[in-house]
Enzyme design. Structure first.
Site, PDB file in Angstrom:
ATOM      1  N   ILE A 187       0.855  -1.189   0.000  1.00  0.00           N
ATOM      2  CA  ILE A 187       0.000   0.000   0.000  1.00  0.00           C
ATOM      3  C   ILE A 187       0.890   1.238   0.000  1.00  0.00           C
ATOM      4  O   ILE A 187       1.766   1.387   0.850  1.00  0.00           O
ATOM      5  CB  ILE A 187      -0.936   0.009   1.220  1.00  0.00           C
ATOM      6  CG1 ILE A 187      -1.849  -1.227   1.207  1.00  0.00           C
ATOM      7  CG2 ILE A 187      -1.779   1.287   1.248  1.00  0.00           C
ATOM      8  CD1 ILE A 187      -2.720  -1.362   2.439  1.00  0.00           C
ATOM      9  N   ASN A 194      -1.749   6.369   8.085  1.00  0.00           N
ATOM     10  CA  ASN A 194      -1.938   6.215   9.534  1.00  0.00           C
ATOM     11  C   ASN A 194      -1.784   7.550  10.259  1.00  0.00           C
ATOM     12  O   ASN A 194      -2.541   7.847  11.196  1.00  0.00           O
ATOM     13  CB  ASN A 194      -0.932   5.207  10.088  1.00  0.00           C
ATOM     14  CG  ASN A 194      -1.425   3.775  10.013  1.00  0.00           C
ATOM     15  OD1 ASN A 194      -2.626   3.518  10.029  1.00  0.00           O
ATOM     16  ND2 ASN A 194      -0.517   2.828   9.903  1.00  0.00           N
ATOM     17  N   ASP A 203      -6.079   0.232  10.482  1.00  0.00           N
ATOM     18  CA  ASP A 203      -6.392  -1.202  10.582  1.00  0.00           C
ATOM     19  C   ASP A 203      -7.607  -1.552   9.736  1.00  0.00           C
ATOM     20  O   ASP A 203      -7.645  -2.597   9.068  1.00  0.00           O
ATOM     21  CB  ASP A 203      -6.646  -1.584  12.038  1.00  0.00           C
ATOM     22  CG  ASP A 203      -5.372  -1.641  12.855  1.00  0.00           C
ATOM     23  OD1 ASP A 203      -4.283  -1.580  12.261  1.00  0.00           O
ATOM     24  OD2 ASP A 203      -5.472  -1.737  14.100  1.00  0.00           O
ATOM     25  N   GLU A 230       1.960  -3.428   5.779  1.00  0.00           N
ATOM     26  CA  GLU A 230       0.979  -3.088   4.742  1.00  0.00           C
ATOM     27  C   GLU A 230       1.251  -3.862   3.452  1.00  0.00           C
ATOM     28  O   GLU A 230       0.780  -3.485   2.384  1.00  0.00           O
ATOM     29  CB  GLU A 230       1.000  -1.579   4.457  1.00  0.00           C
ATOM     30  CG  GLU A 230       2.287  -1.049   3.873  1.00  0.00           C
ATOM     31  CD  GLU A 230       3.304  -0.609   4.917  1.00  0.00           C
ATOM     32  OE1 GLU A 230       4.148   0.236   4.590  1.00  0.00           O
ATOM     33  OE2 GLU A 230       3.258  -1.107   6.068  1.00  0.00           O
TER      34      GLU A 230
END
Length: 317
Positions: A187, A194, A203, A230
């Site tokens: 990702i 985040n 999450d 990720e």
């Protein structure tokens, strides 16, 4: 109480019948020459509902056995008895009202002075509760095994499961000399995601990506796992380089179409992924993780070249 007690029925029927019929085990005796029951304990009626008088021949015993066990259990017991070998067998016995009860039959072979089989004597035990506990334990073990192969956050396979599947598919591809492909997926700018939206939302994002990728692969043997952080990984058996690239592009487009907001990404206002794709035909002595390391380097190149893209490695050309 042992099998010799039952054999002594002929010597002192009253005493031994009292002893045997006071136990929960169900005693029985079969005359070998005629294949008929010369005795079966009255406890049989309480357990299975069949009156003792209805147990006439071994055909009654076989007919009241579950079809799944009947073939092997009858063959096994007959063969062991003919050989003069004491034995035991577990099987489901039919009750008079149509249910099945798990039975353990413990059999002792009685020989005459010439060493010939004269009779079979033994005990039936109700082991239904034990079988129930064994089944519950087996189901628990299966659940624990399933959980041990599952990523706790995303629900897809975990790193351990990935390595197990990769080893299996690698050996199969090596044996059959077939192509094997893998896709590493990262990702883009997830740390920034985040930082902007928080770890709880992060999450949730990982779970969404896991579900999207899982839904995007439809062939039975294709496998998805969370590689770590990720990163996700796809194992694609019997998949050439062109097909692997198409699957990777489909996964990338699926995630883009979900339009998960990522307004701190330098690439796009929505969540994007970078991918490394590799295809090989395994060679003897070539470790599978070295192939994955090469695919990971392709992913690194995709990130270096601006992200939101796919870089492919084809070791078969």
């Amino acid at each position: 109480m042992n099998a010799s007690d039952l054999n002594a029925l002929d010597a002192d029927p009253a005493v031994y019948k009292t002893l045997l019929e006071s136990t929960r085990a169900i005693p029985w005796k079969i005359d070998w020459a005629t294949a008929t029951f010369s005795y079966i304990g009255p406890q049989i009626e309480q357990l299975l509902g069949w009156e003792p008088s209805s147990w006439k021949t071994v055909e009654d015993w076989a007919a009241r056995m579950h079809p799944d066990e009947r073939g092997w259990a009858v063959d096994f017991c007959v063969a062991q008895s003919k050989a003069g070998v004491d034995h035991e067998a577990d099987y489901r016995a039919l009750t008079k009202d149509g249910r099945y009860v798990w039975i353990r039959d413990v059999v002792h072979v009685v020989r005459n002075e010439h060493g010939e089989v004269e009779a079979l004597i033994g005990f039936m035990f109700d082991i239904s509760e034990r079988k129930k506990n064994e089944q519950q334990l087996l189901e628990l073990q299966r659940e624990l095994e399933r959980l041990s192969f599952k990523d706790g956050l995303t629900g897809v396979g975990n790193r351990r499961h990935f390595e197990s599947v990769l080893e299996r598919e690698w050996q199969r591809a090596l044996q059959d000399q077939r192509t094997l492909s893998a896709v590493m997926i990262d990702i883009d700018y997830f740390k920034q995601y985040n930082d902007r939206y928080g770890h709880v939302t992060g999450d949730d994002c990982l779970r969404r990506v896991g579900k999207l990728l899982d839904a995007a692969i439809t062939r039975p043997r294709d496998f998805l796992a969370r590689f770590g952080g990720e990163e996700f990984v796809l194992v694609l058996p019997d998949t050439d380089a062109d097909s692997a690239l198409r699957i990777a592009e489909h996964c990338r487009a699926t995630i883009a179409a979900e339009a998960i907001a990522h307004d701190t990404s330098p690439v796009a206002p929505v969540l994007t992924v970078s991918m490394g794709v590799g295809t090989t035909v395994p060679a003897a002595g070539d470790p599978p993780l070295s192939f994955i390391a090469e695919v990971d380097r392709s992913l690194y190149l995709a990130k270096q070249r601006g992200r939101n893209r796919i870089v492919a490695l084809d070791r078969t050309s």
